[in-house]
Design an enzyme around this catalytic site. Structure first.
Site, PDB file in Angstrom:
ATOM      1  N   ASP A 105       0.861  -1.185   0.000  1.00 32.93           N
ATOM      2  CA  ASP A 105       0.000   0.000   0.000  1.00 32.93           C
ATOM      3  C   ASP A 105       0.903   1.242   0.000  1.00 32.93           C
ATOM      4  O   ASP A 105       1.366   1.664  -1.045  1.00 32.93           O
ATOM      5  CB  ASP A 105      -0.908  -0.100   1.230  1.00 32.93           C
ATOM      6  CG  ASP A 105      -1.975   0.968   1.309  1.00 32.93           C
ATOM      7  OD1 ASP A 105      -2.402   1.468   0.266  1.00 32.93           O
ATOM      8  OD2 ASP A 105      -2.397   1.302   2.434  1.00 32.93           O
ATOM      9  N   VAL A 155      -9.443  -3.472   0.252  1.00 32.32           N
ATOM     10  CA  VAL A 155      -9.921  -4.773  -0.219  1.00 32.32           C
ATOM     11  C   VAL A 155      -9.771  -5.851   0.852  1.00 32.32           C
ATOM     12  O   VAL A 155      -8.931  -5.741   1.754  1.00 32.32           O
ATOM     13  CB  VAL A 155      -9.168  -5.209  -1.500  1.00 32.32           C
ATOM     14  CG1 VAL A 155      -9.512  -4.288  -2.664  1.00 32.32           C
ATOM     15  CG2 VAL A 155      -7.653  -5.254  -1.272  1.00 32.32           C
TER      16      VAL A 155
HETATM   17  P1  IMP Z   1       1.729  -0.443   3.805  1.00 26.38           P
HETATM   18  O1  IMP Z   1       2.765  -0.460   4.872  1.00 26.38           O
HETATM   19  O2  IMP Z   1       0.952   0.843   3.803  1.00 26.38           O
HETATM   20  O3  IMP Z   1       2.283  -0.751   2.419  1.00 26.38           O
HETATM   21  O4  IMP Z   1       0.663  -1.514   4.170  1.00 26.38           O
HETATM   22  C1  IMP Z   1       0.867  -2.815   3.998  1.00 26.38           C
HETATM   23  C2  IMP Z   1      -0.011  -3.651   4.905  1.00 26.38           C
HETATM   24  O5  IMP Z   1      -1.251  -3.000   5.194  1.00 26.38           O
HETATM   25  C3  IMP Z   1      -0.361  -4.928   4.212  1.00 26.38           C
HETATM   26  O6  IMP Z   1       0.549  -5.944   4.580  1.00 26.38           O
HETATM   27  C4  IMP Z   1      -1.761  -5.212   4.710  1.00 26.38           C
HETATM   28  O7  IMP Z   1      -1.701  -5.991   5.874  1.00 26.38           O
HETATM   29  C5  IMP Z   1      -2.343  -3.878   5.052  1.00 26.38           C
HETATM   30  N1  IMP Z   1      -3.222  -3.369   3.979  1.00 26.38           N
HETATM   31  C6  IMP Z   1      -2.976  -2.378   3.108  1.00 26.38           C
HETATM   32  N2  IMP Z   1      -3.987  -2.182   2.263  1.00 26.38           N
HETATM   33  C7  IMP Z   1      -4.915  -3.094   2.592  1.00 26.38           C
HETATM   34  C8  IMP Z   1      -6.225  -3.411   2.064  1.00 26.38           C
HETATM   35  O8  IMP Z   1      -6.741  -2.809   1.092  1.00 26.38           O
HETATM   36  N3  IMP Z   1      -6.880  -4.425   2.682  1.00 26.38           N
HETATM   37  C9  IMP Z   1      -6.360  -5.115   3.735  1.00 26.38           C
HETATM   38  N4  IMP Z   1      -5.154  -4.862   4.253  1.00 26.38           N
HETATM   39  C10 IMP Z   1      -4.436  -3.848   3.693  1.00 26.38           C
END
Ligand code: IMP
Ligand code: MG
Length: 181
Positions: A105, A155
């Site tokens: 994300d 999602v």
């Molecule tokens: P980041 O550190 O913002 O890249 O987030 C990564 C983590 O956030 C992933 O490993 C997921 O566990 C959670 N995450 C991010 N987007 C989503 C989503 O749309 N649905 C569910 N979990 C998400």
């Protein structure tokens, strides 16, 4: 009134998901040989379904290990804090490592994981993620394999949760607004 009634729409149907996991596995099959005996690092909890399907399409000898990372609270917005809740069993020094993640994300979680694993001196370090939301990226992370790029929507399904539920849905879907609120 069950699990499926909370779903507003299906973003990636089960058959499309399965076909893509198979084609990702074929790409990965070209990269490793039995003698590499790579370690697949599954990022829990989200990637457990993806890993389970992926590993059965891989045709080279490999080992799996698990890491529990906490980056989100129980909502849909990142807390910004990344922590290792459970570390690998294996020492990865000199090993070929393939990280298997559910979704990238902002990139903060994967950036943390990559920087952490690099300090352990693996022979190689590659990243495979089922999903990526490029429009949300805050930190650029090098991704070797991406299943699907998706729009900026929260999602669930195929391992991904909302408040720990919905991981068992066999597709990637978006929840109704009244459920997420
Ligand atoms: P980041 O550190 O913002 O890249 O987030 C990564 C983590 O956030 C992933 O490993 C997921 O566990 C959670 N995450 C991010 N987007 C989503 C989503 O749309 N649905 C569910 N979990 C998400
Ligand atoms: Mg995750």
């Amino acid at each position: 009134m069950g699990l499926y009634d909370d779903v507003a729409k299906i973003l990636i149907p089960e058959d499309v998901l399965q076909a893509r996991v198979r084609s990702l596995a074929e790409e990965i099959n070209h990269l490793y040989r039995d003698d590499d005996f790579p370690l697949l690092v599954c990022i829990l909890k989200g990637a457990f379904v993806f890993l389970a399907d992926l590993t059965r399409h891989l045709n080279f000898r490999h080992e799996v290990d698990f890491m529990v990372i906490s980056s989100y609270g129980s909502g849909t917005v990142s807390s910004g804090v990344v922590r290792i809740l459970l570390d690998l069993e294996r020492n990865i020094e000199g090993r070929h490592v393939l990280v298997v993640e559910d979704i990238i994300d902002t990139g903060r979680t994967m950036d943390y994981i990559i920087r952490n694993l690099r300090t352990r001196h693996p022979n190689s370090l590659r990243i495979c993620t089922l999903l990526s939301k490029p429009s949300r990226r805050e930190i650029d992370v090098p991704l070797d394999f991406v299943g699907f790029e998706i729009p900026d929507e929260f999602v669930v399904g195929y391992g991904l949760d909302f408040a720990e539920a919905y991981r068992n849905l066999p597709f990637i879907g978006v929840l109704k607004p009244e459920v997420v609120r």
